[in-house]
Design a protein around this motif. Structure first.
Motif, PDB file in Angstrom:
ATOM      1  N   GLU A 201       0.760  -1.322   0.054  1.00 12.58           N
ATOM      2  CA  GLU A 201      -0.021  -0.101   0.048  1.00 12.58           C
ATOM      3  C   GLU A 201       0.656   1.414   0.185  1.00 12.58           C
ATOM      4  O   GLU A 201       0.453   2.225  -0.593  1.00 12.58           O
ATOM      5  N   VAL A 202       2.000   1.366   0.901  1.00 11.93           N
ATOM      6  CA  VAL A 202       2.738   2.684   1.080  1.00 11.93           C
ATOM      7  C   VAL A 202       3.872   2.683   0.336  1.00 11.93           C
ATOM      8  O   VAL A 202       4.423   3.896   0.115  1.00 11.93           O
ATOM      9  N   SER A 203       4.292   1.540  -0.203  1.00 15.76           N
ATOM     10  CA  SER A 203       5.912   1.898  -0.803  1.00 15.76           C
ATOM     11  C   SER A 203       5.735   2.274  -2.176  1.00 15.76           C
ATOM     12  O   SER A 203       4.871   2.110  -2.972  1.00 15.76           O
ATOM     13  N   ASP A 204       6.904   3.184  -2.403  1.00 12.61           N
ATOM     14  CA  ASP A 204       7.122   3.316  -3.752  1.00 12.61           C
ATOM     15  C   ASP A 204       7.964   2.256  -4.542  1.00 12.61           C
ATOM     16  O   ASP A 204       7.589   1.919  -5.712  1.00 12.61           O
ATOM     17  N   ARG A 205       8.813   1.723  -3.753  1.00 14.58           N
ATOM     18  CA  ARG A 205       9.621   0.603  -4.192  1.00 14.58           C
ATOM     19  C   ARG A 205       9.701  -0.632  -2.936  1.00 14.58           C
ATOM     20  O   ARG A 205       9.766  -0.089  -1.880  1.00 14.58           O
ATOM     21  N   VAL A 206       9.810  -1.807  -3.233  1.00 13.85           N
ATOM     22  CA  VAL A 206       9.713  -2.970  -2.605  1.00 13.85           C
ATOM     23  C   VAL A 206      11.203  -3.605  -2.974  1.00 13.85           C
ATOM     24  O   VAL A 206      11.543  -3.981  -4.207  1.00 13.85           O
ATOM     25  N   ALA A 207      11.981  -4.118  -1.812  1.00 11.74           N
ATOM     26  CA  ALA A 207      13.212  -4.778  -1.963  1.00 11.74           C
ATOM     27  C   ALA A 207      13.169  -6.166  -1.639  1.00 11.74           C
ATOM     28  O   ALA A 207      12.725  -6.043  -0.401  1.00 11.74           O
ATOM     29  N   TYR A 208      13.417  -7.092  -2.078  1.00 17.13           N
ATOM     30  CA  TYR A 208      13.373  -8.400  -1.568  1.00 17.13           C
ATOM     31  C   TYR A 208      14.837  -8.650  -1.115  1.00 17.13           C
ATOM     32  O   TYR A 208      15.696  -8.939  -2.128  1.00 17.13           O
ATOM     33  N   PHE A 209      15.069  -9.242  -0.004  1.00 22.63           N
ATOM     34  CA  PHE A 209      16.674  -9.838   0.427  1.00 22.63           C
ATOM     35  C   PHE A 209      16.508 -11.044   0.788  1.00 22.63           C
ATOM     36  O   PHE A 209      15.693 -11.541   1.246  1.00 22.63           O
ATOM     37  N   HIS A 210      17.750 -11.686   0.182  1.00 23.76           N
ATOM     38  CA  HIS A 210      17.697 -13.350   0.316  1.00 23.76           C
ATOM     39  C   HIS A 210      19.266 -13.646   0.678  1.00 23.76           C
ATOM     40  O   HIS A 210      19.978 -13.204  -0.191  1.00 23.76           O
ATOM     41  N   GLN A 211      19.673 -14.011   1.799  1.00 27.07           N
ATOM     42  CA  GLN A 211      20.774 -14.502   2.099  1.00 27.07           C
ATOM     43  C   GLN A 211      21.611 -13.456   1.937  1.00 27.07           C
ATOM     44  O   GLN A 211      23.170 -13.517   1.264  1.00 27.07           O
ATOM     45  N   GLY A 212      21.623 -12.245   2.289  1.00 31.52           N
ATOM     46  CA  GLY A 212      22.636 -11.125   2.033  1.00 31.52           C
ATOM     47  C   GLY A 212      22.822 -10.446   0.750  1.00 31.52           C
ATOM     48  O   GLY A 212      23.693  -9.502   0.689  1.00 31.52           O
ATOM     49  N   GLU A 216      15.907  -8.747  -5.567  1.00 33.22           N
ATOM     50  CA  GLU A 216      15.039  -8.165  -6.497  1.00 33.22           C
ATOM     51  C   GLU A 216      14.405  -6.761  -5.892  1.00 33.22           C
ATOM     52  O   GLU A 216      14.233  -6.751  -4.867  1.00 33.22           O
ATOM     53  N   ILE A 217      14.323  -5.842  -6.802  1.00 34.04           N
ATOM     54  CA  ILE A 217      13.745  -4.654  -6.354  1.00 34.04           C
ATOM     55  C   ILE A 217      12.877  -3.709  -7.407  1.00 34.04           C
ATOM     56  O   ILE A 217      13.024  -4.307  -8.466  1.00 34.04           O
ATOM     57  N   GLY A 218      11.809  -3.344  -7.033  1.00 35.13           N
ATOM     58  CA  GLY A 218      10.766  -2.727  -7.971  1.00 35.13           C
ATOM     59  C   GLY A 218       9.498  -2.238  -7.432  1.00 35.13           C
ATOM     60  O   GLY A 218       9.412  -1.999  -6.025  1.00 35.13           O
ATOM     61  N   THR A 219       8.517  -1.853  -8.028  1.00 35.23           N
ATOM     62  CA  THR A 219       7.382  -1.114  -7.535  1.00 35.23           C
ATOM     63  C   THR A 219       6.650  -2.499  -6.923  1.00 35.23           C
ATOM     64  O   THR A 219       6.835  -3.578  -7.080  1.00 35.23           O
ATOM     65  N   PRO A 220       5.780  -2.128  -5.958  1.00 33.69           N
ATOM     66  CA  PRO A 220       4.788  -3.020  -5.301  1.00 33.69           C
ATOM     67  C   PRO A 220       4.281  -4.002  -6.439  1.00 33.69           C
ATOM     68  O   PRO A 220       4.246  -5.291  -6.117  1.00 33.69           O
ATOM     69  N   GLU A 221       3.785  -3.359  -7.394  1.00 36.04           N
ATOM     70  CA  GLU A 221       2.821  -4.116  -8.590  1.00 36.04           C
ATOM     71  C   GLU A 221       4.017  -5.024  -9.121  1.00 36.04           C
ATOM     72  O   GLU A 221       3.589  -6.268  -9.677  1.00 36.04           O
ATOM     73  N   GLU A 222       5.382  -4.698  -9.315  1.00 36.86           N
ATOM     74  CA  GLU A 222       6.248  -5.815  -9.755  1.00 36.86           C
ATOM     75  C   GLU A 222       6.544  -6.698  -8.899  1.00 36.86           C
ATOM     76  O   GLU A 222       6.793  -8.005  -9.341  1.00 36.86           O
ATOM     77  N   ILE A 223       6.805  -6.408  -7.579  1.00 32.32           N
ATOM     78  CA  ILE A 223       7.328  -7.314  -6.789  1.00 32.32           C
ATOM     79  C   ILE A 223       6.226  -8.287  -6.260  1.00 32.32           C
ATOM     80  O   ILE A 223       6.478  -9.503  -6.364  1.00 32.32           O
ATOM     81  N   PHE A 224       5.061  -7.947  -6.169  1.00 29.50           N
ATOM     82  CA  PHE A 224       3.953  -8.613  -5.751  1.00 29.50           C
ATOM     83  C   PHE A 224       3.070  -9.430  -6.580  1.00 29.50           C
ATOM     84  O   PHE A 224       2.566 -10.397  -6.617  1.00 29.50           O
ATOM     85  N   GLY A 225       3.151  -8.558  -7.765  1.00 32.34           N
ATOM     86  CA  GLY A 225       2.246  -8.959  -8.929  1.00 32.34           C
ATOM     87  C   GLY A 225       2.788  -9.915  -9.861  1.00 32.34           C
ATOM     88  O   GLY A 225       2.499 -10.864 -10.579  1.00 32.34           O
ATOM     89  N   ASN A 226       4.312  -9.539 -10.363  1.00 34.01           N
ATOM     90  CA  ASN A 226       4.992 -10.381 -11.010  1.00 34.01           C
ATOM     91  C   ASN A 226       6.440 -10.521 -10.644  1.00 34.01           C
ATOM     92  O   ASN A 226       7.569 -10.181 -11.465  1.00 34.01           O
ATOM     93  N   PRO A 227       6.736 -11.140  -9.743  1.00 34.14           N
ATOM     94  CA  PRO A 227       7.990 -11.369  -9.186  1.00 34.14           C
ATOM     95  C   PRO A 227       8.847 -12.205 -10.227  1.00 34.14           C
ATOM     96  O   PRO A 227       8.374 -13.181 -10.851  1.00 34.14           O
TER      97      PRO A 227
END
Length: 240
Positions: A201-212, A216-227
């Motif tokens: 709801e609030v983010s301009d961008r979302v970053a997903y961290f995995h093992q340091g 992946e980083i992108g808009t909420p639509e990109e990360i949650f809708g099409n990772p």
């Protein structure tokens, strides 16, 4: 702007951050998600100079956070941080807790500091609790007190380290509402959170961290809708 280049951080033999490159623009809300132990909180501690780094560079408004010549106390006036635990002074009222740093660090008079403190407590929705001690506040109110205390230094950036993780579920909403208000006000924020609905709801961008690694980083639509990453896909499938 916060600019991070090739950030590497290890605790002993454990490499926690493995070369992070990231820019956070003025007014942006960046949410960082990922499993526990992926380096999310460590990143915030490195940005604020609370943890030394092994390699790389972190610039805040052009100032190198980890340069030995940098005055970290002065720099931290620009960077407010809210932790998982609120860490208020139990012997001080809410008003006194928030007024303390402006008096000590900024040299404001008691009257001016308390005026600012009252305004910030009102801003986060607990303006009726000025005379209350932390023990008299709910967990959600104590966390909002911690947010007000950070805001009293008039920072340019706010870092949130899983600010709702220590709260009972029924108290999470009031803290997230306060963070939504800050985002609406245009505060630059980096938010480590497990609250996926908030991130969407609030983010301009979302970053997903995995093992340091910032997988992946992108808009909420990109990360949650099409990772794009298989790791991101697996993580989101487990938390939805």
């Amino acid at each position: 702007m916060i600019k991070i280049r090739n950030l590497q951080k290890a605790f002993g033999d454990v490499q926690v951050l493995k070369g992070i490159d990231l820019d956070v623009a003025d007014g942006e809300v960046l949410t960082i998600i990922g499993s526990s132990g992926s380096g999310k909180s460590t990143l915030l501690y490195c940005i604020n100079g609370l943890e030394p780094i092994n390699k790389g560079e972190i610039l805040v408004d052009g100032v190198d956070v980890h340069d030995k010549k940098t005055n970290l106390n002065s720099l931290r006036e620009k960077i407010g941080m809210v932790f998982q635990q609120w860490n208020s002074f139990p012997h001080l009222t809410a008003l006194e807790n928030v007024a303390l740093s402006p008096r000590i660090v900024k040299g404001l008079s008691k009257a001016d500091a308390e005026k600012m403190a009252a305004a910030q407590l009102e801003h986060v929705g607990i303006g009726d609790k000025l005379a209350s001690y932390p023990a008299e506040l709910s967990g959600g109110q104590q966390q909002r007190l911690a947010i007000a205390r950070a805001l009293a230094m008039e920072p340019s950036y706010m870092l949130f380290d899983e600010a709702t993780s220590a709260l009972d579920p029924e108290l999470v909403g009031e803290v997230l509402d306060t963070m939504r208000l800050l985002a609406k006000d245009g505060m630059t924020m980096i938010v480590v959170t497990h609250e996926m609905s908030f991130a969407k709801e609030v983010s301009d961008r979302v970053a997903y961290f995995h093992q340091g690694i910032m997988e992946e980083i992108g808009t909420p639509e990109e990360i949650f809708g099409n990772p794009q990453s298989a790791h991101t896909q697996k993580f989101l499938a487990n938390v939805r």
